[in-house]
Scaffold this active site. Structure first.
Site, mmCIF file in Angstrom:
data_model
loop_
_atom_site.group_PDB
_atom_site.id
_atom_site.type_symbol
_atom_site.label_atom_id
_atom_site.label_comp_id
_atom_site.label_asym_id
_atom_site.label_seq_id
_atom_site.Cartn_x
_atom_site.Cartn_y
_atom_site.Cartn_z
ATOM 1 N N ASN A 231 0.782 -1.277 0.052
ATOM 2 C CA ASN A 231 -0.124 0.237 0.123
ATOM 3 C C ASN A 231 0.940 1.182 0.029
ATOM 4 O OD1 ASN A 231 -1.502 2.175 0.690
ATOM 5 N ND2 ASN A 231 -2.768 1.100 2.387
ATOM 6 N N ARG B 139 -2.708 -2.142 -3.395
ATOM 7 C CA ARG B 139 -3.669 -1.446 -3.314
ATOM 8 C C ARG B 139 -3.603 0.020 -4.216
ATOM 9 N NH1 ARG B 139 -4.941 3.241 0.822
ATOM 10 N NH2 ARG B 139 -7.048 3.792 0.201
ATOM 11 N N HIS C 135 -12.869 3.315 0.129
ATOM 12 C CA HIS C 135 -12.937 2.338 1.127
ATOM 13 C C HIS C 135 -13.616 0.974 0.690
ATOM 14 C CE1 HIS C 135 -12.964 5.888 4.361
ATOM 15 N NE2 HIS C 135 -11.742 5.490 4.226
ATOM 16 N N ASN D 162 -10.488 8.031 10.403
ATOM 17 C CA ASN D 162 -9.959 9.215 10.357
ATOM 18 C C ASN D 162 -10.891 9.702 8.838
ATOM 19 O OD1 ASN D 162 -8.593 11.631 10.743
ATOM 20 N ND2 ASN D 162 -6.745 10.662 10.729
ATOM 21 N N ARG E 279 -12.178 16.290 7.130
ATOM 22 C CA ARG E 279 -12.937 16.783 6.092
ATOM 23 C C ARG E 279 -14.406 16.992 6.283
ATOM 24 N NH1 ARG E 279 -11.239 11.254 3.257
ATOM 25 N NH2 ARG E 279 -9.090 10.958 3.927
ATOM 26 N N ASN F 218 -13.279 1.090 18.017
ATOM 27 C CA ASN F 218 -12.713 1.184 19.556
ATOM 28 C C ASN F 218 -13.720 2.061 20.272
ATOM 29 O OD1 ASN F 218 -10.271 -0.276 19.255
ATOM 30 N ND2 ASN F 218 -9.859 1.327 17.865
ATOM 31 N N GLU G 126 -8.128 -4.593 5.503
ATOM 32 C CA GLU G 126 -8.055 -4.375 3.724
ATOM 33 C C GLU G 126 -6.744 -5.286 3.245
ATOM 34 O OE1 GLU G 126 -8.303 -0.608 5.338
ATOM 35 O OE2 GLU G 126 -9.086 0.092 3.284
HETATM 36 P P1 ADP Z 1 -7.517 6.068 8.925
HETATM 37 O O1 ADP Z 1 -7.162 4.682 8.453
HETATM 38 O O2 ADP Z 1 -8.748 6.787 8.154
HETATM 39 O O3 ADP Z 1 -6.345 6.899 9.145
HETATM 40 P P2 ADP Z 1 -8.217 4.659 11.304
HETATM 41 O O4 ADP Z 1 -9.273 3.893 10.944
HETATM 42 O O5 ADP Z 1 -6.859 4.115 11.814
HETATM 43 O O6 ADP Z 1 -8.056 5.945 10.417
HETATM 44 O O7 ADP Z 1 -8.859 5.561 12.509
HETATM 45 C C1 ADP Z 1 -8.096 6.590 13.176
HETATM 46 C C2 ADP Z 1 -8.974 6.966 14.274
HETATM 47 O O8 ADP Z 1 -9.523 6.375 15.119
HETATM 48 C C3 ADP Z 1 -8.207 8.205 14.992
HETATM 49 O O9 ADP Z 1 -8.162 9.443 14.627
HETATM 50 C C4 ADP Z 1 -9.159 8.158 16.415
HETATM 51 O O10 ADP Z 1 -10.196 9.146 16.116
HETATM 52 C C5 ADP Z 1 -9.842 7.121 16.400
HETATM 53 N N1 ADP Z 1 -9.802 5.779 17.322
HETATM 54 C C6 ADP Z 1 -8.753 5.053 17.819
HETATM 55 N N2 ADP Z 1 -8.908 4.504 18.949
HETATM 56 C C7 ADP Z 1 -9.704 5.029 19.473
HETATM 57 C C8 ADP Z 1 -10.614 4.941 20.576
HETATM 58 N N3 ADP Z 1 -9.995 4.052 21.589
HETATM 59 N N4 ADP Z 1 -11.664 5.763 21.107
HETATM 60 C C9 ADP Z 1 -12.030 6.634 19.922
HETATM 61 N N5 ADP Z 1 -11.551 6.937 18.905
HETATM 62 C C10 ADP Z 1 -10.531 6.030 18.551
#
Ligand code: ADP
Length: 399
Positions: free
Chosen positions: A7, A91, A180, A211, A241, A335, A384
């Site tokens: 990726n 990817r 996604h 995110n 965003r 989470n 993924e």
């Molecule tokens: P991306 O792949 O889009 O960068 P992720 O799927 O890794 O994002 O998600 C990241 C986000 O998950 C973090 O910015 C945070 O807001 C959220 N996150 C991770 N762990 C927790 C938690 N325990 N409680 C709340 N939010 C969480």
């Protein structure tokens, strides 16, 4: 068969080696600061050791060379020889309308993906650089492209056509594509397995809340609608965003604040979302802490985020004339106990009843709805990379 999953971003690269015999993760890693000072590879042999190696990498060729060296390293590696890698799965973010499935990469595929670069100028070029670097270093290994947009290609025109002059679609390719896709596909398949049901019998709403965040409506295993659009900016409120907006706002703020196009883009993509509303953070952990401490804008950001997710869930229930399962995945979805609770709150009339005790779980596949809930609410950690490896294996085995 062992598969290398790549990726590739503009200055970073994630990889995994998966043994498809049992779908075992053998190693994973991250290369950072490609083409900059201080480039570094962090390589983890699964459950054994973590190796951080700072080594100059001037481009993606150097980065892939370091990945291959780490994977075959006598101490930290997981294979003896590169010939053990049966295929590479890449990817790729945008395949436009060209591919609704993963494909074996050949010259014509590269050309088609280069044509899509205009639609994903930040993502497709590094994805293509990763493919070129692998082809150079592993010329006899089959490569497969797995596209973020592919799963959404089953959307009907009424879901993907914008109400703009139709020529913008035919001549410029302006339509909703969705992103996604690999994650939405993976978690919908896992949800069906967990429910002991055939995917073809189910209506599922998948909420990928990270995110970046998007929701999809999946009927009989096919995506019929998704919240991201022409770019990953549309749809839900995200970390930074803005998601859906009245498009007139963009011209209005550009004129009022005298913003050039680049700055406007930066504001919508990097300074908006829950960060923009709260002024606190794009990370939901920080946001929830601030909200608990009484920060009203953090409280508002959470409410707006939740409102938009519920809005889409309602819309997709209408589009599918019902729903059998709602799936939560990605960083927040996997989470954030409180967020799932807020999103599912007071939906009993739609048959959605979250079990507040079962919901107290993080990062594991579980049904978290009450036994008397007509709709299953399910937590599925996304994967993924495994999905990319599965699709790669399927295509290579059929050769
Ligand atoms: P991306 O792949 O889009 O960068 P992720 O799927 O890794 O994002 O998600 C990241 C986000 O998950 C973090 O910015 C945070 O807001 C959220 N996150 C991770 N762990 C927790 C938690 N325990 N409680 C709340 N939010 C969480």
């Amino acid at each position: 068969m062992k598969i290398l999953v790549i990726n590739c971003g503009s200055s970073s690269l994630k990889y995994q080696v998966i043994d498809m015999n049992g779908e075992l993760l053998l190693a994973k890693g991250l290369v950072e600061r490609i083409g900059m000072d201080g480039s570094v590879i962090t390589h983890e042999k699964h459950d054994e050791d973590k190796w951080v190696n700072e080594v100059p990498m001037k481009d993606h060729n150097d980065a892939i060379a370091q990945v291959l060296a780490a994977v075959a390293d006598p101490v930290h590696g997981v294979i003896k020889d590169m010939s053990e890698i049966g295929a590479v799965g890449h990817r790729v973010v945008h395949a436009g309308e060209k591919y609704a499935h993963s494909v074996l990469i050949d010259h014509s595929v590269i050309e088609a993906l280069e044509e899509c670069t205009e639609l994903a100028p930040l993502h497709n070029p590094p994805n293509l650089m990763g493919i070129a670097a692998c082809q150079k270093l592993m010329p006899n290994t089959p490569m497969v492209g797995v596209f973020d947009t592919a799963f959404h290609q089953t959307m009907p025109p009424e879901s993907y056509i914008y109400a703009l002059p139709y020529e913008y679609y035919t001549d410029l390719g302006i339509r909703r594509y969705g992103f996604h896709g690999t994650s939405h596909k993976y978690v919908s398949q896992r949800a069906a397995a967990l429910m002991n049901c055939n995917l073809d019998d189910l209506k599922i709403i998948t909420c990928h809340l990270g995110n970046g965040a998007s929701v999809s409506a999946i009927k009989r295993g096919k995506c019929i609608d998704t919240s991201m659009g022409f770019t990953p900016l549309e749809g839900l409120v995200m970390g930074t965003r803005c998601g859906d907006l009245d498009p007139a706002i963009v011209t209005y703020i550009r004129e009022k604040l005298d913003l050039d196009q680049g700055v406007a883009n930066e504001i919508l993509n990097k300074k908006s979302g829950v960060l923009g509303i709260s002024g606190v953070s794009s990370d939901f952990r920080d946001l929830e802490k601030a909200a608990e401490e009484g920060n009203e804008r953090a409280q508002l950001a959470i409410k707006v985020f939740v409102h938009r997710v519920r809005f889409y869930i309602g819309a997709y229930i209408a589009e599918m004339n019902g729903v059998d399962a709602i799936v939560f995945t990605a960083g927040v979805g996997e989470n954030d106990v409180q967020m799932r609770d807020l999103i599912c709150n007071d939906l009993g009339n739609l048959g959605i009843k979250l079990d507040l005790v079962k919901n107290k779980v993080r990062g594991q596949e579980t049904i978290i709805s009450r036994d008397d809930s007509r709709v299953a609410v399910i937590l599925i950690p996304t994967n993924e990379e495994l999905m990319i490896a599965r699709e790669t294996k399927e295509i290579v085995e059929a050769l």
